[in-house]
Enzyme design. Structure first.
Site, PDB file in Angstrom:
ATOM      1  CE1 TYR A 628      -1.546  -3.059   3.099  1.00  0.00           C
ATOM      2  CE2 TYR A 628      -3.609  -1.962   2.607  1.00  0.00           C
ATOM      3  CZ  TYR A 628      -2.922  -3.015   3.157  1.00  0.00           C
ATOM      4  OH  TYR A 628      -3.611  -4.011   3.767  1.00  0.00           O
ATOM      5  CG  HIS A 708      -7.471   1.576   5.009  1.00  0.00           C
ATOM      6  ND1 HIS A 708      -6.192   1.135   4.798  1.00  0.00           N
ATOM      7  CD2 HIS A 708      -8.101   0.575   5.660  1.00  0.00           C
ATOM      8  CE1 HIS A 708      -6.054  -0.090   5.296  1.00  0.00           C
ATOM      9  NE2 HIS A 708      -7.203  -0.453   5.817  1.00  0.00           N
ATOM     10  CG  ASN A 751      -3.727  -1.536   8.079  1.00  0.00           C
ATOM     11  OD1 ASN A 751      -2.507  -1.541   8.134  1.00  0.00           O
ATOM     12  ND2 ASN A 751      -4.411  -2.376   7.362  1.00  0.00           N
TER      13      ASN A 751
HETATM   14  C1  LIG Z   1     -13.257  -4.919   5.165  1.00  0.00           C
HETATM   15  C2  LIG Z   1     -12.510  -3.903   5.968  1.00  0.00           C
HETATM   16  C3  LIG Z   1     -11.271  -4.217   6.486  1.00  0.00           C
HETATM   17  C4  LIG Z   1     -10.568  -3.278   7.216  1.00  0.00           C
HETATM   18  N1  LIG Z   1      -9.382  -3.646   7.802  1.00  0.00           N
HETATM   19  C5  LIG Z   1      -8.773  -2.769   8.642  1.00  0.00           C
HETATM   20  C6  LIG Z   1      -7.652  -3.163   9.414  1.00  0.00           C
HETATM   21  O1  LIG Z   1      -7.230  -4.321   9.391  1.00  0.00           O
HETATM   22  N2  LIG Z   1      -7.069  -2.227  10.219  1.00  0.00           N
HETATM   23  C7  LIG Z   1      -7.527  -0.931  10.289  1.00  0.00           C
HETATM   24  O2  LIG Z   1      -6.948  -0.126  11.008  1.00  0.00           O
HETATM   25  N3  LIG Z   1      -8.601  -0.553   9.588  1.00  0.00           N
HETATM   26  C8  LIG Z   1      -9.249  -1.448   8.800  1.00  0.00           C
HETATM   27  N4  LIG Z   1     -10.382  -1.068   8.151  1.00  0.00           N
HETATM   28  C9  LIG Z   1     -10.856   0.335   8.312  1.00  0.00           C
HETATM   29  C10 LIG Z   1     -11.542   0.603   9.648  1.00  0.00           C
HETATM   30  O3  LIG Z   1     -12.375  -0.468  10.019  1.00  0.00           O
HETATM   31  C11 LIG Z   1     -12.310   1.904   9.529  1.00  0.00           C
HETATM   32  O4  LIG Z   1     -11.396   2.920   9.230  1.00  0.00           O
HETATM   33  C12 LIG Z   1     -13.061   2.266  10.786  1.00  0.00           C
HETATM   34  O5  LIG Z   1     -13.972   1.260  11.165  1.00  0.00           O
HETATM   35  C13 LIG Z   1     -13.807   3.579  10.594  1.00  0.00           C
HETATM   36  O6  LIG Z   1     -14.496   3.886  11.777  1.00  0.00           O
HETATM   37  P1  LIG Z   1     -15.673   4.939  11.818  1.00  0.00           P
HETATM   38  O7  LIG Z   1     -16.020   5.156  13.237  1.00  0.00           O
HETATM   39  O8  LIG Z   1     -15.296   6.105  10.994  1.00  0.00           O
HETATM   40  O9  LIG Z   1     -16.898   4.288  11.023  1.00  0.00           O
HETATM   41  P2  LIG Z   1     -17.477   2.820  10.918  1.00  0.00           P
HETATM   42  O10 LIG Z   1     -16.571   1.825  11.509  1.00  0.00           O
HETATM   43  O11 LIG Z   1     -17.893   2.666   9.516  1.00  0.00           O
HETATM   44  O12 LIG Z   1     -18.781   2.882  11.836  1.00  0.00           O
HETATM   45  C14 LIG Z   1     -19.912   3.615  11.491  1.00  0.00           C
HETATM   46  C15 LIG Z   1     -21.098   3.065  12.270  1.00  0.00           C
HETATM   47  O13 LIG Z   1     -22.212   3.912  12.066  1.00  0.00           O
HETATM   48  C16 LIG Z   1     -23.368   3.151  11.760  1.00  0.00           C
HETATM   49  N5  LIG Z   1     -24.199   4.010  10.912  1.00  0.00           N
HETATM   50  C17 LIG Z   1     -23.918   4.416   9.658  1.00  0.00           C
HETATM   51  N6  LIG Z   1     -24.907   5.198   9.200  1.00  0.00           N
HETATM   52  C18 LIG Z   1     -25.822   5.303  10.181  1.00  0.00           C
HETATM   53  C19 LIG Z   1     -27.072   5.983  10.289  1.00  0.00           C
HETATM   54  N7  LIG Z   1     -27.536   6.722   9.278  1.00  0.00           N
HETATM   55  N8  LIG Z   1     -27.792   5.843  11.428  1.00  0.00           N
HETATM   56  C20 LIG Z   1     -27.310   5.082  12.458  1.00  0.00           C
HETATM   57  N9  LIG Z   1     -26.123   4.430  12.396  1.00  0.00           N
HETATM   58  C21 LIG Z   1     -25.397   4.541  11.280  1.00  0.00           C
HETATM   59  C22 LIG Z   1     -22.814   1.938  11.040  1.00  0.00           C
HETATM   60  O14 LIG Z   1     -23.716   0.853  11.116  1.00  0.00           O
HETATM   61  C23 LIG Z   1     -21.527   1.674  11.816  1.00  0.00           C
HETATM   62  O15 LIG Z   1     -21.737   0.868  12.946  1.00  0.00           O
HETATM   63  C24 LIG Z   1     -11.108  -1.986   7.414  1.00  0.00           C
HETATM   64  C25 LIG Z   1     -12.363  -1.676   6.916  1.00  0.00           C
HETATM   65  C26 LIG Z   1     -13.071  -2.619   6.212  1.00  0.00           C
HETATM   66  C27 LIG Z   1     -14.437  -2.263   5.711  1.00  0.00           C
END
Ligand SMILES: Cc1cc2nc3c(=O)[nH]c(=O)nc-3n(C[C@H](O)[C@H](O)[C@H](O)COP(=O)(O)OP(=O)(O)OC[C@H]3O[C@@H](n4cnc5c(N)ncnc54)[C@H](O)[C@@H]3O)c2cc1C
Ligand SMILES: *[C@@H]1O[C@H](CO)[C@@H](O)[C@H](O)[C@H]1NC(C)=O
Ligand SMILES: *[C@@H]1O[C@H](CO)[C@@H](O)[C@H](O)[C@H]1NC(C)=O
Ligand SMILES: *[C@@H]1O[C@H](CO)[C@@H](O)[C@H](O)[C@H]1NC(C)=O
Ligand SMILES: *[C@@H]1O[C@H](CO)[C@@H](O)[C@H](O)[C@H]1NC(C)=O
Ligand SMILES: *[C@@H]1O[C@H](CO)[C@@H](O)[C@H](O)[C@H]1NC(C)=O
Ligand SMILES: *[C@@H]1O[C@H](CO)[C@@H](O)[C@H](O)[C@H]1NC(C)=O
Ligand SMILES: *[C@@H]1O[C@H](CO)[C@@H](O)[C@H](O)[C@H]1NC(C)=O
Ligand SMILES: *[C@@H]1O[C@H](CO)[C@@H](O)[C@H](O)[C@H]1NC(C)=O
Ligand SMILES: *[C@@H]1O[C@H](CO)[C@@H](O)[C@H](O)[C@H]1NC(C)=O
Ligand SMILES: *[C@@H]1O[C@H](CO)[C@@H](O)[C@H](O)[C@H]1NC(C)=O
Ligand SMILES: *[C@@H]1O[C@H](CO)[C@@H](O)[C@H](O)[C@H]1NC(C)=O
Ligand SMILES: *[C@@H]1O[C@H](CO)[C@@H](O)[C@H](O)[C@H]1NC(C)=O
Length: 774
Positions: A628, A708, A751
């Site tokens: 990456y 990401h 990550n």
């Molecule tokens: C397949 C995958 C693998 C990954 N692997 C890694 C890794 O190994 N290491 C790493 O550091 N990062 C990894 N990531 C990235 C990391 O998981 C994300 O950067 C992180 O989860 C982002 O967090 P967040 O709080 O921004 O949002 P999210 O984790 O997306 O959480 C958002 C939450 O809000 C809820 N939500 C959304 N819209 C609404 C709404 N309108 N009303 C109510 N609830 C809502 C969703 O259901 C979710 O629970 C990966 C991501 C994915 C998808």
């Protein structure tokens, strides 16, 4: 973290299906089909094949799609994948069914495919409630790069949309991304019928099958077991939208300070501790769900009923408690000082991240040996990769012991697993928050928008009328709303609240249901939501080495694991299943021809998402190094919504700047430069008929995605280039905040979720310190 797309690259070998085809007799035409009825949209997909012995009818089948008129278009992928598959798309127009064979090389608009000879049969019906397409598909059992196994079974994918194609009268019309999709296991052998020729002649013949009811499905979707109190119009000091890492940490720290907090999550439980019940067959009777067992990570991408992905976002996003941290690879890096530097876009007041990072690591320490017995498992690639990298001057470290050392270093992958299970914010911060009487957690609650009076937010609009009048939850005096719905989810809520670029708000205006919740036009706030976002471009190199155990490419971990490994894990959460697929990570710094420093991260794991070589190779010995580009990349894209309000990239962010691309190609060349010095090591993708430059040039952008996504509501000092100020408050609002990956201005070195959780700690402290709140 891994490069895969929703329908792309799914591996079905040996998989069992949560939904499987069964035999039914169409009551209108009497034909016996083998097929599946999707219970959500009531669309039935049926197939009848000629007998295996037939030479007159080889390569063809008769199919039908029966859809309620609410289905504006429906598609099927005969091989269960979107890319490299024969796709059939159909819709009703002017009393007829319009259809089109399509083909796509990636997760992009499929183009018309020539080869299949499709004839609409006279049993086709279009009436006031349904359209039914009965068709003959000749030259349809094989296509470029695939085929259906006519005497076996396979996966079929379906796609459904409530948005009409661009020009319904034109069979070659473009269309938007589907709103929903799914898979079923199709038994092709049972679809063979000796009445095939009769059917072509319009005669049902003598049915050879006995079932006469349309097939129904069994679903394995978990149901809520939450018993949170019901509230009616109760005001809160802080309403936090989304229980991913950002929202959970904000909820914990604000409630710790005595604030009255409502945490709203659109999805349901994930881990067993939270009431999750999605348990692999081999773990039946335990509370060890798919989201608990680290070794089931790869099965996230091969599940036949992947209900946990957000269906209204076209890239991977977790729609369940924990968000991305319940479905991700859990690679967990303590942030570097550079990650929070002003050079990386942070306001100066954020650069002192140390105390916040310490708060995080105290709550949630990392481990690079997640098995409860302290041993490492499935680490055969470690000495191989170590030798490769040591030849290039890399040294081995315990990565999170020296977070700032990210040049020419490698080490065992680190995770936020705890006690041999997925840990993350759900097992830590959420548990302390839920114990407080001033916290209410409500799942299966979707927030569409915030309710505004000019610059003041007065509440949030939910889809649950038990929470307040018309589903609106109010705030206490001086109360605040925090959006933590993820990079796509938060952007959509902002658009639906009249905040963002004009073109995005116009799309909301065009949607009858969403438009009525918009504030008056005069109150729209124009901010660059979704602009200049980034995600790591990543490229996979696939190798073989005789020492590697490719672990059957993880294909059977859900349905048919290696028995000894499954037993060991169930006994005490030790062994292979206590770890995810990544095993070794490494970093190196580069300076591009533009003078800009950039970091390259490598992630190595047994198995591979896809192999492309003209030579024979031993599939039991494959492993992948994903490379990456991270800190310092200059390429940017844009994310937003489409007319169906589905969250989607609008401009892809990968390798837009040729200097990013040149640096990544250089990094790949460096990685492979010592392959011949490592005995037995062979690179099989790309193989020696393809240069790395050619490989990167022709790489499908859809598989360069690293999940990401950052920067859709960037932090900064100026509303022309940022959405939130240094206190994470949305510009030109009084009391709306964002705490999630959206605020991260530029990608960190590794990550992102470790760095994001430190940012959430700091954001919570800044919000508490900001005057004027509850
Ligand atoms: C397949 C995958 C693998 C990954 N692997 C890694 C890794 O190994 N290491 C790493 O550091 N990062 C990894 N990531 C990235 C990391 O998981 C994300 O950067 C992180 O989860 C982002 O967090 P967040 O709080 O921004 O949002 P999210 O984790 O997306 O959480 C958002 C939450 O809000 C809820 N939500 C959304 N819209 C609404 C709404 N309108 N009303 C109510 N609830 C809502 C969703 O259901 C979710 O629970 C990966 C991501 C994915 C998808
Ligand atoms: C599907 O069919 C069921 C049972 O006939 C019905 O209750 C439901 O409303 C239908 N759903 C759609 C989307 O047509
Ligand atoms: C059958 O379809 C393939 C594409 O899948 C095409 O290349 C071939 O020409 C077709 N054969 C006939 C006889 O039309
Ligand atoms: C398509 O199939 C029909 C019916 O078998 C046949 O009449 C027609 O010639 C075929 N067309 C092509 C282009 O092969
Ligand atoms: C329309 O066609 C469908 C499929 O053949 C049938 O099930 C349905 O009853 C028909 N509806 C009406 C109103 O005739
Ligand atoms: C699973 O969790 C439930 C609810 O927390 C609990 O009642 C049950 O005892 C647990 N089962 C096992 C096998 O641990
Ligand atoms: C590894 O490759 C580099 C070129 O990238 C070369 O300079 C170095 O000598 C090689 N190391 C060994 C041990 O051969
Ligand atoms: C609200 O939306 C969520 C997420 O889509 C859904 O699970 C829930 O059933 C909806 N609630 C109501 C009352 O419609
Ligand atoms: C909106 O805010 C203004 C002051 O800015 C106030 O006068 C008005 O009453 C508010 N409207 C509502 C519906 O609360
Ligand atoms: C496989 O590699 C060849 C040679 O580089 C290339 O032409 C082809 O497009 C690749 N196939 C896929 C599916 O990527
Ligand atoms: C392929 O690799 C496996 C595992 O190393 C080994 O047992 C097997 O003999 C190899 N097969 C061939 C044909 O070399
Ligand atoms: C390319 O790789 C194949 C398979 O490993 C090998 O047989 C062949 O000799 C290689 N060709 C060159 C030019 O290195
Ligand atoms: C996006 O980035 C480009 C290039 O750096 C810059 O010119 C533009 O102003 C930025 N747009 C926003 C809205 O930040």
């Amino acid at each position: 973290m891994l490069s895969r797309f929703l329908l792309g690259g799914l591996a079905f070998a040996g998989a069992t299906f949560a939904q499987s085809s069964s035999s039914y007799t169409d009551p209108d035409n009497g034909f016996v089909f083998q097929g599946y009825a999707d219970p959500t949209h009531n669309v039935t997909y049926g197939f009848a094949l000629p007998p295996a012995s037939s030479t007159d009818y080889s390569g063809e089948f008769i199919g039908e799609i029966i859809a309620p008129v609410s289905a504006e278009w429906v598609g099927i992928a005969l091989g269960g994948a979107m890319a490299g598959d024969l796709l059939l798309v159909a819709w009703a127009n002017d009393g007829k069914v319009v259809y089109s064979p399509r083909y796509a090389t990636g997760y992009v608009q499929p183009t018309v495919y020539s080869g299949p000879n499709i004839t609409t049969l006279s049993e086709t019906v279009v009436n006031s409630t349904h359209w039914k397409w009965v068709y003959r598909c000749q030259n349809c059992t094989t296509w470029s790069g695939g085929s259906i196994s006519t005497s076996g079974s396979g996966a079929v994918a379906w796609a459904w949309s409530s948005a009409a194609v661009d020009d319904p009268s034109d069979a070659s019309s473009d269309f938007l991304e589907h709103n929903d999709f799914g898979f079923f296991g199709q038994n092709w052998q049972s679809a063979q019928t000796s009445n095939y020729a009769n059917y072509l002649a319009g005669k049902p013949g003598t049915p050879t099958s006995t079932t006469s009811t349309p097939p129904t499905s069994t679903t394995t979707t978990s149901t809520s077991s939450s018993s949170t109190p019901t509230v009616t119009g109760t005001p809160y000091d802080y309403i936090i939208v989304g229980a991913g890492p950002g929202g959970i940490i904000a909820a914990d720290r604000l409630s710790e300070a005595g604030k009255k907090v409502l945490l709203l999550e659109r999805g349901g439980p994930s881990t067993g501790e939270t009431g999750g019940t999605y348990v692999a067959p081999w773990a039946a009777g335990t509370n060890l769900t798919k989201f608990d067992i680290p070794g089931l990570f790869e099965s996230m991408f091969t599940d036949t009923d992947p209900w946990y992905w957000c269906k209204d976002i076209t890239v991977f996003a977790g729609c369940l408690l924990g968000g991305g941290t319940s479905v991700n690879g859990a690679l967990y890096w303590y942030p570097t000082d550079q990650d929070f530097s002003t050079a990386n876009g942070w306001p100066a007041s954020w650069t002192n991240h140390g105390p916040y990072t310490s708060k995080m690591t105290q709550r949630l320490p990392s481990t690079d040996h997640p098995s409860t017995d302290g041993d490492r498992y499935l680490e055969q690639l470690e000495p191989v990769v170590a030798q490769l990298l040591q030849d290039q001057g890399y040294s081995q470290i315990t990565i999170n012991d020296s977070p700032n050392s990210k040049d020419h270093v490698f080490g065992y992958s680190a995770f936020d697993f705890l006690n041999g299970k997925r840990g993350g914010p759900v097992a830590t911060y959420l548990q302390t928050a839920l114990k407080r009487s001033n916290v209410v957690y409500k799942d299966y609650t979707l927030v569409s928008n915030v309710v505004r009076n000019g610059s003041t937010i007065t509440g949030v609009q939910t889809n649950d009328t038990s929470l307040g009048p018309n589903g609106i939850v109010p705030l206490t005096k001086n109360g605040r709303v925090i959006l933590s719905a993820g990079s796509y989810g938060t952007a959509r809520i902002l658009f639906q609240s009249g905040i963002g670029p004009t073109d995005m708000i116009s799309l909301v205006e065009g949607n009858t249901a969403a438009a009525k919740n918009l504030p008056p036009k005069a109150d729209y706030i124009n901010l660059p939501v979704g602009m200049n976002i980034s995600d790591n471009p990543s490229i996979n190199l696939v190798f073989t080495h005789p020492s590697i155990d490719a672990y059957d490419n993880w294909a059977d971990v859900w349905a048919d694991p290696r028995p000894a490994d499954a037993q060991q894990y169930l006994k005490d959460q030790s062994g292979v299943f206590a770890g995810a697929s990544p095993k070794v990570n490494f970093w190196r710094s580069y300076t591009g021809s533009d003078g800009q420093q950039r970091y390259m991260q490598g992630t190595s794991r047994p198995g591979a998402a896809s192999v492309n070589t003209t030579y024979a190779y031993n599939a039991s010995q494959i492993f992948t190094i994903t490379s990456y580009l991270s800190w310092g990349i200059t390429s940017r894209g844009r994310l937003g919504i489409n007319a169906g309000l589905t969250g989607t990239p609008l401009v892809n962010p990968w390798l837009v700047d040729p200097v990013d691309k040149a640096v990544l190609v250089q990094a790949l060349e460096d990685i492979v430069s010592n392959v011949s010095q490592v005995e037995g090591l062979t690179m099989i993708t790309p193989d020696n008929t393809t240069t790395l430059q050619e490989y990167v040039d022709s790489y499908d952008p859809g598989t360069m995605d690293s999940n990401h996504w950052v920067g859709s509501a960037k932090i900064g000092s100026d509303p022309s280039s940022a959405v939130v100020d240094e206190n994470t408050k949305v510009f030109n609002t009084d009391n709306l905040f964002v705490v999630d990956a959206s605020i991260i201005p530029k990608l960190p070195t590794g990550n992102p979720h470790g760095m994001l959780m430190s940012a959430a700690e700091q954001a919570a402290a800044k919000i508490l310190a900001l005057a004027g709140g509850p």
